[in-house]
Write an enzyme that holds these catalytic residues in place. Sequence first.
Site, mmCIF file in Angstrom:
data_model
loop_
_atom_site.group_PDB
_atom_site.id
_atom_site.type_symbol
_atom_site.label_atom_id
_atom_site.label_comp_id
_atom_site.label_asym_id
_atom_site.label_seq_id
_atom_site.Cartn_x
_atom_site.Cartn_y
_atom_site.Cartn_z
ATOM 1 N N ARG A 113 0.844 -1.204 0.000
ATOM 2 C CA ARG A 113 0.000 0.000 0.000
ATOM 3 C C ARG A 113 0.876 1.250 0.000
ATOM 4 N NH1 ARG A 113 -3.215 -1.913 5.282
ATOM 5 N NH2 ARG A 113 -4.188 -3.788 4.403
ATOM 6 N N HIS A 156 2.597 -2.825 5.417
ATOM 7 C CA HIS A 156 2.070 -2.779 4.043
ATOM 8 C C HIS A 156 2.728 -1.639 3.263
ATOM 9 C CE1 HIS A 156 -1.051 -5.859 4.387
ATOM 10 N NE2 HIS A 156 -1.256 -5.418 5.616
ATOM 11 N N ASP A 207 -1.802 -9.778 3.557
ATOM 12 C CA ASP A 207 -2.986 -10.236 4.278
ATOM 13 C C ASP A 207 -3.528 -11.470 3.574
ATOM 14 O OD1 ASP A 207 -2.739 -8.135 6.012
ATOM 15 O OD2 ASP A 207 -4.294 -6.898 5.073
ATOM 16 N N TYR A 235 -6.573 -10.863 17.477
ATOM 17 C CA TYR A 235 -5.845 -9.593 17.531
ATOM 18 C C TYR A 235 -6.774 -8.542 16.922
ATOM 19 C CZ TYR A 235 -2.191 -6.074 16.973
ATOM 20 O OH TYR A 235 -1.454 -4.919 17.056
ATOM 21 N N HIS A 286 -8.250 -8.178 13.167
ATOM 22 C CA HIS A 286 -7.713 -9.280 12.360
ATOM 23 C C HIS A 286 -8.531 -10.567 12.453
ATOM 24 C CE1 HIS A 286 -4.425 -6.463 12.132
ATOM 25 N NE2 HIS A 286 -3.875 -7.182 11.192
ATOM 26 N N ASP A 336 -10.843 -11.294 10.319
ATOM 27 C CA ASP A 336 -11.228 -11.732 8.973
ATOM 28 C C ASP A 336 -10.027 -11.944 8.056
ATOM 29 O OD1 ASP A 336 -10.457 -9.123 8.664
ATOM 30 O OD2 ASP A 336 -12.225 -8.500 7.514
ATOM 31 N N HIS A 337 -8.835 -11.867 8.600
ATOM 32 C CA HIS A 337 -7.641 -12.176 7.802
ATOM 33 C C HIS A 337 -6.463 -12.453 8.728
ATOM 34 C CE1 HIS A 337 -6.959 -7.840 8.552
ATOM 35 N NE2 HIS A 337 -5.676 -8.080 8.322
ATOM 36 N N HIS A 370 -2.472 -11.586 8.924
ATOM 37 C CA HIS A 370 -1.461 -10.680 8.361
ATOM 38 C C HIS A 370 -0.074 -11.250 8.636
ATOM 39 C CE1 HIS A 370 0.601 -6.551 8.282
ATOM 40 N NE2 HIS A 370 1.386 -7.216 9.110
HETATM 41 ZN ZN LIG Z 1 -2.099 -6.494 7.095
#
Ligand SMILES: [Zn+2]
Length: 245
Positions: free
Chosen positions: A170, A186, A193, A221, A224, A226-227, A229
Amino acid sequence: MLRRTVRLVAAFTLAATTSLVAAVTTAAPAHADGCYTWNRTLREGMSGEDVRQLQIRISGYPGQGNVLAIDGIFGPATANAVQRFKNAYNLDNNKTAGPAVFDRLYALQDNDCTPKNFSYAELNDCNSNWSGGAVSASQARANALVSMWKLQAMRHALGDQPIVVTSAFRSHACNNAVGGSATSRHLYGDAVDLGAGPHSLCTLAQRARHHGFREILGPGYPGHNDHTHVAHKSSQTWSAPNCGI
Ligand SMILES: [Zn+2]
């Protein structure tokens, strides 16, 4: 008649030479598909760009909790990573990187040096040129490449089932747009992710500990659930309380 014989002999010689060349070409070591070719067997004590290229590709085999330095110096940690890579692909159980290792890497890599199951495009849905992050565009792209090789190792360890990437590099603008942390990895290009797919988020978080990710944040955490990292970092930060991490 004599002339015809000479011509025939010449034709035969040419054909024999052509097939000899073909045989030699066929027998030559496999070469990389436009990315990189190693020209010597590598072992502990050596150094150079060929060692560094090897380290990038075996960065997913540092051992649990470790990160392999990508410094072009073939020391004990690189030797151990080579051995883990060879064990993962049922090659000879030693710490030398020779033709068998290189052939496996050629088979695993695409022409742009990414591992075959991940791509630059997949790791950057923010912009097309990797600019605007916390590091130079070329550094962000290089960081992403290492993360891809770590993910390739993890993917293989998990039975070669797909790993779903939902977000990675990103720029500051992209990071702000999704409410990312101001110190997010990122912005450096090395964070990825992962979404649930063939593997649960906890399976991904647990397995990532073996493949060179110093930052692992997953279910339990904040932000987090839904993913999962995974990223590089100078110090270890692992937290996925719902997964026992
Ligand atoms: Zn991330």
